[in-house]
Design a protein around this motif. Structure first.
Motif, PDB file in Angstrom:
ATOM      1  N   GLU A 177       0.818  -1.218   0.000  1.00 55.60           N
ATOM      2  CA  GLU A 177       0.000   0.000   0.000  1.00 55.60           C
ATOM      3  C   GLU A 177       0.847   1.262   0.000  1.00 55.60           C
ATOM      4  O   GLU A 177       0.584   2.203  -0.761  1.00 55.60           O
ATOM      5  CB  GLU A 177      -0.919   0.013   1.217  1.00 55.60           C
ATOM      6  CG  GLU A 177      -1.809   1.239   1.258  1.00 55.60           C
ATOM      7  CD  GLU A 177      -2.768   1.257   2.431  1.00 55.60           C
ATOM      8  OE1 GLU A 177      -3.554   2.225   2.516  1.00 55.60           O
ATOM      9  OE2 GLU A 177      -2.742   0.321   3.261  1.00 55.60           O
ATOM     10  N   PRO A 212      -2.738  -0.558  -3.881  1.00 55.96           N
ATOM     11  CA  PRO A 212      -3.813  -0.768  -2.906  1.00 55.96           C
ATOM     12  C   PRO A 212      -4.632  -2.025  -3.164  1.00 55.96           C
ATOM     13  O   PRO A 212      -5.146  -2.630  -2.222  1.00 55.96           O
ATOM     14  CB  PRO A 212      -4.663   0.504  -3.032  1.00 55.96           C
ATOM     15  CG  PRO A 212      -4.284   1.112  -4.339  1.00 55.96           C
ATOM     16  CD  PRO A 212      -2.860   0.727  -4.568  1.00 55.96           C
ATOM     17  N   GLN A 213      -4.750  -2.455  -4.420  1.00 59.02           N
ATOM     18  CA  GLN A 213      -5.525  -3.659  -4.693  1.00 59.02           C
ATOM     19  C   GLN A 213      -4.833  -4.889  -4.109  1.00 59.02           C
ATOM     20  O   GLN A 213      -5.450  -5.711  -3.422  1.00 59.02           O
ATOM     21  CB  GLN A 213      -5.740  -3.840  -6.204  1.00 59.02           C
ATOM     22  CG  GLN A 213      -6.707  -2.847  -6.817  1.00 59.02           C
ATOM     23  CD  GLN A 213      -6.073  -1.478  -7.035  1.00 59.02           C
ATOM     24  OE1 GLN A 213      -4.851  -1.375  -7.135  1.00 59.02           O
ATOM     25  NE2 GLN A 213      -6.895  -0.446  -7.103  1.00 59.02           N
ATOM     26  N   GLU A 223      -5.023  -4.810  -0.353  1.00 61.77           N
ATOM     27  CA  GLU A 223      -6.312  -5.218   0.204  1.00 61.77           C
ATOM     28  C   GLU A 223      -6.400  -6.732   0.323  1.00 61.77           C
ATOM     29  O   GLU A 223      -6.889  -7.259   1.321  1.00 61.77           O
ATOM     30  CB  GLU A 223      -7.465  -4.692  -0.644  1.00 61.77           C
ATOM     31  CG  GLU A 223      -8.821  -5.066  -0.068  1.00 61.77           C
ATOM     32  CD  GLU A 223      -9.986  -4.442  -0.802  1.00 61.77           C
ATOM     33  OE1 GLU A 223     -11.133  -4.659  -0.377  1.00 61.77           O
ATOM     34  OE2 GLU A 223      -9.756  -3.733  -1.812  1.00 61.77           O
ATOM     35  N   TYR A 273      -4.368  -7.719   3.325  1.00 56.43           N
ATOM     36  CA  TYR A 273      -5.059  -7.339   4.558  1.00 56.43           C
ATOM     37  C   TYR A 273      -6.212  -8.284   4.860  1.00 56.43           C
ATOM     38  O   TYR A 273      -6.447  -8.653   6.016  1.00 56.43           O
ATOM     39  CB  TYR A 273      -5.608  -5.915   4.450  1.00 56.43           C
ATOM     40  CG  TYR A 273      -4.575  -4.813   4.442  1.00 56.43           C
ATOM     41  CD1 TYR A 273      -3.396  -4.908   5.183  1.00 56.43           C
ATOM     42  CD2 TYR A 273      -4.788  -3.652   3.710  1.00 56.43           C
ATOM     43  CE1 TYR A 273      -2.460  -3.895   5.172  1.00 56.43           C
ATOM     44  CE2 TYR A 273      -3.862  -2.626   3.697  1.00 56.43           C
ATOM     45  CZ  TYR A 273      -2.698  -2.751   4.422  1.00 56.43           C
ATOM     46  OH  TYR A 273      -1.779  -1.731   4.406  1.00 56.43           O
ATOM     47  N   ARG A 274      -6.948  -8.670   3.832  1.00 62.67           N
ATOM     48  CA  ARG A 274      -8.107  -9.545   4.062  1.00 62.67           C
ATOM     49  C   ARG A 274      -7.666 -10.933   4.496  1.00 62.67           C
ATOM     50  O   ARG A 274      -8.326 -11.571   5.324  1.00 62.67           O
ATOM     51  CB  ARG A 274      -8.994  -9.600   2.825  1.00 62.67           C
ATOM     52  CG  ARG A 274      -9.700  -8.271   2.566  1.00 62.67           C
ATOM     53  CD  ARG A 274     -10.926  -8.393   1.695  1.00 62.67           C
ATOM     54  NE  ARG A 274     -11.535  -7.085   1.473  1.00 62.67           N
ATOM     55  CZ  ARG A 274     -12.338  -6.470   2.336  1.00 62.67           C
ATOM     56  NH1 ARG A 274     -12.626  -7.068   3.500  1.00 62.67           N
ATOM     57  NH2 ARG A 274     -12.848  -5.294   2.068  1.00 62.67           N
ATOM     58  N   THR A 326      -5.997  -4.647  11.034  1.00 60.77           N
ATOM     59  CA  THR A 326      -6.551  -4.915   9.710  1.00 60.77           C
ATOM     60  C   THR A 326      -7.832  -4.115   9.481  1.00 60.77           C
ATOM     61  O   THR A 326      -8.054  -3.610   8.374  1.00 60.77           O
ATOM     62  CB  THR A 326      -6.818  -6.415   9.513  1.00 60.77           C
ATOM     63  OG1 THR A 326      -7.653  -6.913  10.559  1.00 60.77           O
ATOM     64  CG2 THR A 326      -5.503  -7.188   9.500  1.00 60.77           C
ATOM     65  N   GLN A 371      -6.674  -0.616   8.465  1.00 64.60           N
ATOM     66  CA  GLN A 371      -6.176  -0.494   7.098  1.00 64.60           C
ATOM     67  C   GLN A 371      -7.281  -0.686   6.068  1.00 64.60           C
ATOM     68  O   GLN A 371      -7.323   0.014   5.054  1.00 64.60           O
ATOM     69  CB  GLN A 371      -5.051  -1.502   6.861  1.00 64.60           C
ATOM     70  CG  GLN A 371      -3.809  -1.242   7.703  1.00 64.60           C
ATOM     71  CD  GLN A 371      -3.340   0.195   7.627  1.00 64.60           C
ATOM     72  OE1 GLN A 371      -3.367   0.916   8.623  1.00 64.60           O
ATOM     73  NE2 GLN A 371      -2.928   0.636   6.456  1.00 64.60           N
ATOM     74  N   LEU A 372      -8.178  -1.610   6.307  1.00 63.62           N
ATOM     75  CA  LEU A 372      -9.304  -1.792   5.390  1.00 63.62           C
ATOM     76  C   LEU A 372     -10.203  -0.558   5.387  1.00 63.62           C
ATOM     77  O   LEU A 372     -10.739  -0.171   4.341  1.00 63.62           O
ATOM     78  CB  LEU A 372     -10.095  -3.044   5.776  1.00 63.62           C
ATOM     79  CG  LEU A 372      -9.372  -4.369   5.513  1.00 63.62           C
ATOM     80  CD1 LEU A 372     -10.126  -5.531   6.150  1.00 63.62           C
ATOM     81  CD2 LEU A 372      -9.188  -4.610   4.018  1.00 63.62           C
ATOM     82  N   LEU A 383      -8.559   2.010   3.141  1.00 66.47           N
ATOM     83  CA  LEU A 383      -8.774   1.727   1.725  1.00 66.47           C
ATOM     84  C   LEU A 383     -10.204   2.065   1.306  1.00 66.47           C
ATOM     85  O   LEU A 383     -10.434   2.562   0.194  1.00 66.47           O
ATOM     86  CB  LEU A 383      -8.469   0.255   1.434  1.00 66.47           C
ATOM     87  CG  LEU A 383      -7.008  -0.180   1.566  1.00 66.47           C
ATOM     88  CD1 LEU A 383      -6.859  -1.657   1.234  1.00 66.47           C
ATOM     89  CD2 LEU A 383      -6.079   0.654   0.705  1.00 66.47           C
TER      90      LEU A 383
END
Length: 263
Positions: free
Chosen positions: A150, A156-157, A160, A163-164, A182, A185-186, A189
């Motif tokens: 990020e 960012p994609q 993500e 993060y997920r 998390t 950060q989510l 985004l």
């Protein structure tokens, strides 16, 4: 090019459930010091058990986290990390040390101390190769790979997705501090994508978890993040509470000051 997004720098610092208070007196003392921004003191406590497995790595992690929040102490953190890397261990231990090196290099780059992007990328890649698929450290590694993507790779994609993965693993393991990270950060985004409803939900969850855990040093950033998606009196109330906590903890994280209007 670095992406200094809505949820940057020290707020993304650390989420490692292994350091939460588990009933052991030393672990509890380290957690209390850490949660109040006393990383050097916590590291000194851990140093008393330097011969025990994992102590050197824990000390390096604490000092590295302190660098991210304060912007200081890099040399001491590097020394501690080299000491941890020198301890004979298995792939799990070597992978954990590589994960810490990648995170410290990321922090140094993000805070403008020295550009160590290549080192961060290589170290986190090494950690991914060394850590077994079922390692409990995989969630933290995914989180940190998300941070690298990020903020230093304009991705960012990809961030993500990382993060997920970390989010799901943290939820499954009950690692509430990592889960707060998390969510944070989510939420950032989502805000970047103008999804204010999802950003608000994520920021609220992050704040709730940090308050529940008593992770004081992480509460002011969480309050400021939530204020960014609120308006009027509620936004100002959240920022004022963040200012109070920021001052109470001696002005950490330092990067938060301008965002709170503190000179």
């Amino acid at each position: 090019m670095k992406r200094q997004g809505e949820g940057t720098v020290a707020d993304t610092a650390m989420a490692n459930g292994d350091l939460q208070d588990d009933g052991d007196p030393l672990t509890g003392a380290v957690w209390r010091l850490r949660s109040r921004g006393c990383w050097a003191e916590a590291a000194d406590l851990v140093a008393e058990r330097d011969g025990e497995p994992g102590a050197a790595l824990l000390r390096a992690m604490l000092l590295g986290e302190g660098c991210l929040y304060t912007g200081e102490g890099w040399e001491r953190a590097e020394d501690a990390l080299r000491a941890a890397e020198a301890v004979p261990t298995d792939d799990e231990g070597r992978g954990a040390a590589a994960c810490e090196r990648g995170h410290l290099a990321w922090a140094s780059t993000l805070l403008g101390v020295r550009d160590r992007t290549d080192e961060a990328r290589a170290a986190l890649g090494r950690a991914a190769a060394l850590l077994p698929p079922d390692s409990p450290r995989r969630a933290l590694l995914d989180y940190r790979r998300g941070l690298l993507g990020e903020y230093l790779s304009d991705g960012p994609q990809g961030a993500e997705a990382a993060y997920r993965r970390a989010h799901a693993a943290a939820a499954a393991r009950g690692d509430l501090l990592l889960l707060s990270g998390t969510w944070r950060q989510l939420g950032g985004l989502a805000l970047h994508s103008d999804d204010l409803g999802e950003a608000r939900r994520a920021f609220r969850e992050s704040l709730r978890l940090r308050e529940e855990l008593g992770f004081l040093v992480g509460i002011a950033p969480a309050l400021e993040a939530l204020a960014s998606v609120e308006s009027g009196r509620e936004a100002e109330r959240l920022r004022e509470e963040a200012r109070r906590l920021f001052r109470m903890l001696g002005g950490v994280p330092r990067w938060l000051a301008p965002r709170l209007g503190i000179a």
